[in-house]
Enzyme design. Structure first.
Site, PDB file in Angstrom:
ATOM      1  N   ASN A 120      71.745 -72.670 -13.848  1.00  0.00           N
ATOM      2  CA  ASN A 120      72.631 -71.539 -13.582  1.00  0.00           C
ATOM      3  C   ASN A 120      72.167 -70.353 -14.419  1.00  0.00           C
ATOM      4  O   ASN A 120      72.473 -70.252 -15.599  1.00  0.00           O
ATOM      5  CB  ASN A 120      74.077 -71.904 -13.922  1.00  0.00           C
ATOM      6  CG  ASN A 120      75.069 -70.869 -13.439  1.00  0.00           C
ATOM      7  OD1 ASN A 120      74.696 -69.749 -13.096  1.00  0.00           O
ATOM      8  ND2 ASN A 120      76.341 -71.238 -13.406  1.00  0.00           N
ATOM      9  N   ASN A 125      77.709 -65.014 -10.146  1.00  0.00           N
ATOM     10  CA  ASN A 125      77.713 -65.256  -8.699  1.00  0.00           C
ATOM     11  C   ASN A 125      78.111 -66.686  -8.342  1.00  0.00           C
ATOM     12  O   ASN A 125      77.922 -67.118  -7.203  1.00  0.00           O
ATOM     13  CB  ASN A 125      76.347 -64.915  -8.087  1.00  0.00           C
ATOM     14  CG  ASN A 125      75.217 -65.830  -8.577  1.00  0.00           C
ATOM     15  OD1 ASN A 125      75.460 -66.815  -9.270  1.00  0.00           O
ATOM     16  ND2 ASN A 125      73.996 -65.502  -8.217  1.00  0.00           N
ATOM     17  N   ASP A 126      78.678 -67.424  -9.305  1.00  0.00           N
ATOM     18  CA  ASP A 126      79.078 -68.804  -8.997  1.00  0.00           C
ATOM     19  C   ASP A 126      80.089 -68.836  -7.856  1.00  0.00           C
ATOM     20  O   ASP A 126      80.027 -69.688  -6.970  1.00  0.00           O
ATOM     21  CB  ASP A 126      79.669 -69.472 -10.238  1.00  0.00           C
ATOM     22  CG  ASP A 126      78.620 -69.736 -11.319  1.00  0.00           C
ATOM     23  OD1 ASP A 126      77.438 -69.404 -11.086  1.00  0.00           O
ATOM     24  OD2 ASP A 126      78.993 -70.253 -12.380  1.00  0.00           O
ATOM     25  N   GLY A 145      76.724 -74.039  -9.194  1.00  0.00           N
ATOM     26  CA  GLY A 145      76.407 -72.735  -9.774  1.00  0.00           C
ATOM     27  C   GLY A 145      74.940 -72.451 -10.034  1.00  0.00           C
ATOM     28  O   GLY A 145      74.597 -71.355 -10.473  1.00  0.00           O
ATOM     29  N   ASP A 147      71.154 -71.323  -9.325  1.00  0.00           N
ATOM     30  CA  ASP A 147      70.768 -70.173  -8.503  1.00  0.00           C
ATOM     31  C   ASP A 147      69.301 -69.817  -8.714  1.00  0.00           C
ATOM     32  O   ASP A 147      68.580 -70.467  -9.491  1.00  0.00           O
ATOM     33  CB  ASP A 147      71.655 -68.972  -8.822  1.00  0.00           C
ATOM     34  CG  ASP A 147      71.796 -68.697 -10.320  1.00  0.00           C
ATOM     35  OD1 ASP A 147      70.822 -68.928 -11.067  1.00  0.00           O
ATOM     36  OD2 ASP A 147      72.884 -68.254 -10.745  1.00  0.00           O
ATOM     37  N   ASP A 316      62.435 -78.843   7.978  1.00  0.00           N
ATOM     38  CA  ASP A 316      63.429 -79.903   7.961  1.00  0.00           C
ATOM     39  C   ASP A 316      63.532 -80.568   9.336  1.00  0.00           C
ATOM     40  O   ASP A 316      63.384 -79.908  10.366  1.00  0.00           O
ATOM     41  CB  ASP A 316      64.779 -79.302   7.562  1.00  0.00           C
ATOM     42  CG  ASP A 316      65.876 -80.328   7.474  1.00  0.00           C
ATOM     43  OD1 ASP A 316      65.773 -81.221   6.624  1.00  0.00           O
ATOM     44  OD2 ASP A 316      66.852 -80.231   8.252  1.00  0.00           O
ATOM     45  N   GLU A 345      58.919 -82.624   8.151  1.00  0.00           N
ATOM     46  CA  GLU A 345      59.616 -83.852   7.802  1.00  0.00           C
ATOM     47  C   GLU A 345      59.798 -84.701   9.058  1.00  0.00           C
ATOM     48  O   GLU A 345      60.603 -84.375   9.924  1.00  0.00           O
ATOM     49  CB  GLU A 345      60.989 -83.553   7.188  1.00  0.00           C
ATOM     50  CG  GLU A 345      61.743 -84.823   6.814  1.00  0.00           C
ATOM     51  CD  GLU A 345      63.243 -84.610   6.651  1.00  0.00           C
ATOM     52  OE1 GLU A 345      63.858 -85.359   5.893  1.00  0.00           O
ATOM     53  OE2 GLU A 345      63.801 -83.703   7.317  1.00  0.00           O
TER      54      GLU A 345
END
Length: 601
Positions: A120, A125-126, A145, A147, A316, A345
């Site tokens: 964090n 910006n949490d 949190g 980032d 993905d 993947e």
């Protein structure tokens, strides 16, 4: 920068473009109430022309089809409608030699991070006002949190560790009511989630990472998106989402039967259930057969490569998308960036299925792929089994030997992504029952065999999810990344002796990889396992490596006679971990439950 008159809420995607691209066409999607009624024109601009406007069955969308010729210069395009609306559109200059960028390769180690769980760096910006999910660091499935600023702050640590590429699980906006931290339910394909930072901060990460010798690999999702995306309430076309945008469990869910794509006897019904089916109700499945959507996804990938100066893409759930679209998507990107790299993947331990997708494979059905790399799930499973099983003729190290022996199925086995674990499975230390020696053997093998190495964050300090298979526990907070933690992997404070040992082992291996020609270009020659020992060599013109993985609980005085074809006339080697000179004319002593790496220059 965009400016609007009247239709101030009009959405424009992509929000800018570049001159000098290999493909000289651009399709700009406009989204606003009744926008299809407008008649658009482009103010005179040398080398750029508005060829046509595509309208759909939804009057809230219009697609401007632009041609950008090689003579076009950077500048601002001005589009206007006959009723008075207008907007400006920026054309940028490309970075010098952008098209010649090199992607990640077999000399690299890719460090996989769940950014919400890593560090964090900006607590402000949490929780972001107006977004559906707030921070909840005590909930295993909540937002903790972490980032992009936290990743930027960690770059000196990652450089010292020996990391050369960073793969962040998608940092794009996931404005979902719950369980949004993982990043795979995207609600805006062109915007970094504000709880992660901003587009500008993501680009800053790329710039600063390169200053530390580290590239950025972006995790893109082509198959699905988040159910809170505006497309769910205002689809660009009626066929934009599979099964008419509706999910019924048991009817519209994917079968996960990936073998239907290659199965010559498969029914069309079964193929559709696999590729068109949704994972869950919160992840609607995209219909890539829709040409406007296909083009949208192609342009989105290219936009991020240019904007953030990427060195690679991880895709993905690769095979779940329409396979004709995948051929077009990979071809478009690799045509634009011939030395780039993309890994898909395809979660299968069957190399016959995985190899189908790699570029250069001659498939019986005529399918041609341009995907450079796939993930080697076969080797991952075999390695865990080998270290947990007793040795016999068909258990133990022979599993690894057989997995690698299947490399004849791949056009380019050196470009496979090899890994011990990732964000969707229990951590390697957990899978190996918290056995330090086995974990060191596993990581030594993966960091010295053929292929591109990927390591999950925290493996270097033995992060563990024993007792829980919940993804929130697998994606555990990185020690030192959050306030109040008792230990700190960045500084070493509070780590156990075993954690220090593992961290030093990984640091040694990763920094050796960065400068080893045998790892980067060397041929792999491996030998049938015997007496609990698997051995192999990596051979280049400048360097040969000998690797011995000894599962025995006692030391072994090991004869090297069988290795003459790779040792040749050499008599001395240097041990990677002890830096001692080793005589290799007769035998070597292999410590119990250990990995030995000998370097012959």
């Amino acid at each position: 920068m965009l400016s609007f008159q009247l239709h101030a809420k009009m959405r424009v995607e992509p929000q800018n473009w570049w001159v000098g691209m290999q493909n000289n066409t651009l399709q700009i999607m406009l989204h606003d109430q009744g926008i299809a009624k407008q008649q658009w024109q482009l103010a005179s601009y040398s080398g750029v022309s508005l060829k046509s406007v595509t309208k759909t069955d939804n009057p809230n969308y219009a697609f401007l089809n632009i041609e950008i010729n090689p003579i076009a210069k950077p500048g601002v395009l001005v589009f206007s409608s006959k009723s008075g609306e207008h907007f400006e559109y920026q054309l940028h200059a490309r970075k010098v030699n952008s098209s010649k960028r090199n992607g990640f390769d077999s000399s690299d180690t890719i460090y996989l991070i769940n950014p919400d769980r890593f560090a964090n760096g900006d607590s402000s910006n949490d929780t972001v006002k107006g977004m559906l999910e707030a921070a909840n660091p005590i909930e295993r499935g909540g937002r903790h949190g972490g980032d992009i600023q936290g990743v930027i702050n960690a770059l000196p640590y990652l450089q010292k560790l020996g990391v050369t590429q960073l793969w962040l699980t998608p940092p794009l906006e996931n404005d979902m009511p719950s369980y949004s931290y993982h990043g795979y339910a995207i609600t805006d394909f062109y915007t970094i989630d504000p709880r992660m930072g901003s587009n500008e901060l993501y680009r800053e990460l790329s710039v600063k990472a390169k200053q530390h010798g580290i590239g950025i690999v972006m995790d893109l999702v082509l198959n699905h998106f988040g159910s809170e995306h505006e497309w769910m309430t205002d689809k660009p076309t009626s066929d934009w989402i599979n099964f008419n945008g509706e999910f019924a469990k048991g009817k519209h869910a994917t079968s996960h039967a990936r073998q239907t794509i290659q199965d010559p006897h498969a029914s069309e019904f079964d193929k559709r259930q696999f590729s068109d089916g949704w994972f869950v109700a919160t992840m609607p499945d995209l219909n890539q057969r829709q040409p406007l959507l296909a083009n949208y996804l192609i342009q989105n990938a290219i936009w991020w490569i240019e904007y953030a100066d990427l060195s690679g893409i991880r895709v993905d759930t690769y095979s779940y998308s329409d396979k004709a679209f995948l051929a077009d998507w990979t071809k478009a990107i690799m045509t634009e960036y011939p030395a780039f790299n993309i890994v898909g993947e395809e979660w299968t331990t069957n190399p016959a299925i995985a190899s189908y997708w790699q570029a250069g494979k001659v498939n019986n059905d005529g399918y041609t792929s341009s995907l450079p790399s796939v993930m080697d799930f076969s080797l991952q499973e075999s390695l865990i089994q080998a270290l947990n099983e007793e040795e016999s003729w068909n258990t133990g190290w022979v599993k690894v030997y057989q997995s690698i022996a299947n490399d004849f199925l791949y056009p380019n086995p050196d470009n496979l992504l090899v890994f011990a674990d990732n964000h969707d499975m229990s951590r390697v230390y957990t899978q190996l029952k918290q056995d330090l020696a086995k974990t060191k053997m596993a990581m030594t093998m993966l960091l010295t065999t053929r292929g591109i190495a990927q390591m999950y964050y925290g493996t270097e300090v033995l992060l563990d999810n024993t007792g829980s298979n919940d993804h929130g526990d697998i994606r555990i907070d990185f020690p030192g990344g959050f306030k109040g933690q008792p230990s700190n992997a960045f500084t070493g404070q509070g780590l156990s002796d075993e954690q220090h040992d593992m961290q030093q082992t990984i640091t040694t291996l990763l920094n050796f990889r960065k400068q080893s020609p045998a790892i980067a270009q060397g041929k792999l020659v491996h030998f049938s396992p015997e007496a609990g020992i698997y051995s192999y060599a990596r051979i280049s013109e400048q360097q040969t490596l000998l690797v011995f993985l000894n599962k025995n609980t006692a030391a072994k005085n090991w004869s090297l006679a069988y290795l003459q074809e790779v040792i040749g006339q050499h008599k001395q080697a240097v041990s990677l971990f002890t830096e001692q000179q080793i005589n290799i004319t007769d035998t070597v002593t292999l410590a119990p439950m250990s990995a030995t790496v000998l370097i012959i220059e």
